[in-house]
Write an enzyme that holds these catalytic residues in place. Structure first.
Site, PDB file in Angstrom:
ATOM      1  N   ASP A  93       0.198  -1.175   0.149  1.00 37.11           N
ATOM      2  CA  ASP A  93       0.225  -0.012   0.529  1.00 37.11           C
ATOM      3  C   ASP A  93       1.446   1.613   0.281  1.00 37.11           C
ATOM      4  O   ASP A  93       1.590   1.058   0.251  1.00 37.11           O
ATOM      5  CB  ASP A  93      -0.687  -0.053   0.913  1.00 37.11           C
ATOM      6  CG  ASP A  93      -0.226  -0.291   2.257  1.00 37.11           C
ATOM      7  OD1 ASP A  93       1.102   0.368   2.643  1.00 37.11           O
ATOM      8  OD2 ASP A  93      -1.308   0.277   3.647  1.00 37.11           O
ATOM      9  N   ASP A 297      -7.675  -6.682  -0.029  1.00 34.11           N
ATOM     10  CA  ASP A 297      -7.228  -7.439   1.376  1.00 34.11           C
ATOM     11  C   ASP A 297      -8.107  -6.365   2.738  1.00 34.11           C
ATOM     12  O   ASP A 297      -8.546  -5.082   2.398  1.00 34.11           O
ATOM     13  CB  ASP A 297      -5.878  -6.693   0.917  1.00 34.11           C
ATOM     14  CG  ASP A 297      -5.792  -4.735   1.905  1.00 34.11           C
ATOM     15  OD1 ASP A 297      -6.112  -4.698   2.790  1.00 34.11           O
ATOM     16  OD2 ASP A 297      -6.338  -3.954   0.215  1.00 34.11           O
ATOM     17  N   CYS A 339     -13.848 -29.270   8.195  1.00 30.81           N
ATOM     18  CA  CYS A 339     -12.720 -27.972   7.783  1.00 30.81           C
ATOM     19  C   CYS A 339     -11.246 -28.742   7.507  1.00 30.81           C
ATOM     20  O   CYS A 339     -10.762 -29.656   8.388  1.00 30.81           O
ATOM     21  CB  CYS A 339     -13.516 -26.944   8.648  1.00 30.81           C
ATOM     22  SG  CYS A 339     -11.659 -25.536   8.095  1.00 30.81           S
ATOM     23  N   CYS A 341      -8.756 -27.168   7.522  1.00 26.62           N
ATOM     24  CA  CYS A 341      -7.491 -26.336   8.291  1.00 26.62           C
ATOM     25  C   CYS A 341      -6.371 -26.922   9.658  1.00 26.62           C
ATOM     26  O   CYS A 341      -6.746 -28.339   9.332  1.00 26.62           O
ATOM     27  CB  CYS A 341      -8.135 -25.353   8.625  1.00 26.62           C
ATOM     28  SG  CYS A 341      -8.090 -25.355  10.515  1.00 26.62           S
ATOM     29  N   CYS A 344      -8.658 -28.098  12.322  1.00 24.54           N
ATOM     30  CA  CYS A 344      -9.367 -28.665  12.312  1.00 24.54           C
ATOM     31  C   CYS A 344      -9.088 -30.555  12.494  1.00 24.54           C
ATOM     32  O   CYS A 344      -9.430 -31.140  13.379  1.00 24.54           O
ATOM     33  CB  CYS A 344     -10.634 -28.214  11.714  1.00 24.54           C
ATOM     34  SG  CYS A 344     -11.518 -26.341  12.134  1.00 24.54           S
ATOM     35  N   HIS A 371      -7.160 -21.047  10.500  1.00 26.55           N
ATOM     36  CA  HIS A 371      -8.169 -21.469  10.630  1.00 26.55           C
ATOM     37  C   HIS A 371      -9.138 -19.893   9.337  1.00 26.55           C
ATOM     38  O   HIS A 371     -10.158 -21.052   8.096  1.00 26.55           O
ATOM     39  CB  HIS A 371      -9.004 -21.809  11.570  1.00 26.55           C
ATOM     40  CG  HIS A 371     -10.448 -22.384  10.885  1.00 26.55           C
ATOM     41  ND1 HIS A 371     -11.100 -23.229  10.957  1.00 26.55           N
ATOM     42  CD2 HIS A 371     -11.821 -21.447  11.546  1.00 26.55           C
ATOM     43  CE1 HIS A 371     -13.193 -22.981  10.221  1.00 26.55           C
ATOM     44  NE2 HIS A 371     -12.846 -21.615  10.459  1.00 26.55           N
TER      45      HIS A 371
END
Length: 412
Positions: A93, A297, A339, A341, A344, A371
């Site tokens: 940015d 973002d 899930c 991730c 999980c 997650h």
């Protein structure tokens, strides 16, 4: 030579499109969410973990890296890619958002109607002038200066794939007159950014290709100002466009303001990539995709993760559960069933995560951050797939009704 944005599919019922951004350090599949690596790191994680979740690009913060460790040190050590060990594209940015944060307050301050507070308030705006912005560093209180050319120099030293033009990010509560004058100054700053960029033609880190410059649309919540500003910047030589500034007091107004901008872009620069700055709530991502945004973002998934909030398919609770609450103490199940991730899939339960947060263990912050980023990465993959297969209306409706990422194709 491949275009900056290759558009592969368009949704017939909305402005949504899929494609790839072709950048010096690789391709970014769009529409995409871009995690924040504000100070050269996604807090608590290392780059390989972020890439493994399916992310193609991260965002570094020019203002913070300018103050510490300093862009010249980053350049000396090989550029931001090498410094943080991230080999894929990086967007930086402009530093302009910090004009807003120090001069007017943070986004959270604005939404909650409170006086500016927080660690960054050790810094302060000394003056916003035609030449640039004078401010006090929040690190040591010393006076610093950032002009459009400074922002370009810093981003060139960092070696990002995409640099954003320097702008003033005005909040919702300023007057129309101030918004208009600020927007006109942002356009003059854009001309200076383009001139510097054209003269120096900076490379993305590692010398693999040219850095790309994005202009930024301001204009606040005033339709004529926002449309005129978007049309103006879209017709400059900057290859990409970001939509910034205040987008309104609530979600309906935000969607309306974004729609004004993307309508102008459809007319005058339909093939330029579009980035929506600072937006990442689940429903906002879905609507933003429908409005034709290519990249987003936001600090949300990582920030709330560090405070014990996990993303789940529960629209009534803003897609969140609070793992720090006492009711989680004996919940012997993962954050989400099915899930993939690391939290999980490895069997960490809500009860265990609750205990870790209570004990102030850093493992909790890492697991919930992983997650949350996984949740959004899979959501964006589902939206890309839906556009490609012509099922976006069904998939968007399923998200809004509480379908879990990964189950959206079946829901459609």
């Amino acid at each position: 030579m491949a275009p900056l944005l290759e558009i592969h599919h368009r949704d017939p019922g909305s402005q949504a499109r899929t494609g790839v951004l072709n950048l010096a350090h690789g391709q970014v599949r769009t529409p995409a969410f871009v995690p924040l690596a504000t100070k050269g790191t996604i807090k608590g994680l290392e780059p390989r973990e972020v890439a493994a979740l399916g992310y193609d690009m991260v965002l570094g913060n020019t203002f913070h890296l300018f103050l510490a460790p300093g862009e010249e040190l980053v350049r000396e050590l090989g550029g931001l890619h090498e410094f943080m060990r991230w080999s894929d594209p990086i967007i930086t940015d402009s530093g302009g958002f910090q004009v807003f944060s120090m001069g007017h307050g943070t986004v959270a301050d604005e939404i909650k109607g409170r006086a500016p507070t927080g660690s960054d308030r050790a810094g302060a705006i000394l003056g916003i002038e035609e030449e640039g912005v004078r401010f006090r560093s929040y690190i040591d209180g010393g006076p610093r200066f950032m002009a459009p050319e400074t922002s370009m120099e810093v981003q060139a030293a960092l070696g990002s794939d995409i640099a954003l033009a320097f702008d003033e990010c005005t909040p919702f509560h300023v007057t129309r007159d101030y918004t208009e004058r600020s927007t006109e100054r942002t356009h003059r700053w854009l001309d200076r950014c383009i001139a510097w960029h054209d003269e120096h033609q900076p490379l993305a880190g590692g010398g693999g290709g040219r850095q790309v410059l994005y202009s930024i649309s301001q204009g606040g919540v005033y339709e004529d100002l926002r449309r005129a500003a978007t049309r103006h910047i879209a017709q400059t030589s900057a290859p990409g466009v970001a939509i910034g500034g205040s987008l309104g007091a609530d979600k309906p107004q935000m969607y309306e303001v974004v729609s004004w901008a993307t309508a102008e872009l459809d007319e005058v620069a339909p093939d330029k990539p579009r980035h929506l700055l600072g937006i990442g709530e689940i429903d906002d991502l879905v609507r933003g995709v429908e409005l034709g945004i290519d990249t987003f973002d936001c600090a949300m998934p990582t920030r709330i993760g560090r405070h014990g909030m996990a993303l789940v398919p529960d629209p009534a609770r803003r897609w969140r559960i609070d793992l720090t609450k006492g009711r989680m103490k004996r919940v012997n199940e993962p954050i989400m069933d099915d899930c993939p991730c690391p939290a999980c899939s490895n069997g960490f339960t809500r009860a265990y995560l609750h205990y870790l947060f209570s004990a102030h263990e850093l493992t909790a912050l890492r697991l919930v951050t992983l997650h949350n980023l996984s949740f959004i990465a899979r959501l964006m993959a589902d939206l890309r797939g839906a556009i490609a297969t012509g099922t976006l209306p069904q998939v968007a409706a399923a998200v809004r009704a509480g379908a879990a990422p990964g189950a959206l194709a079946a829901a459609a």
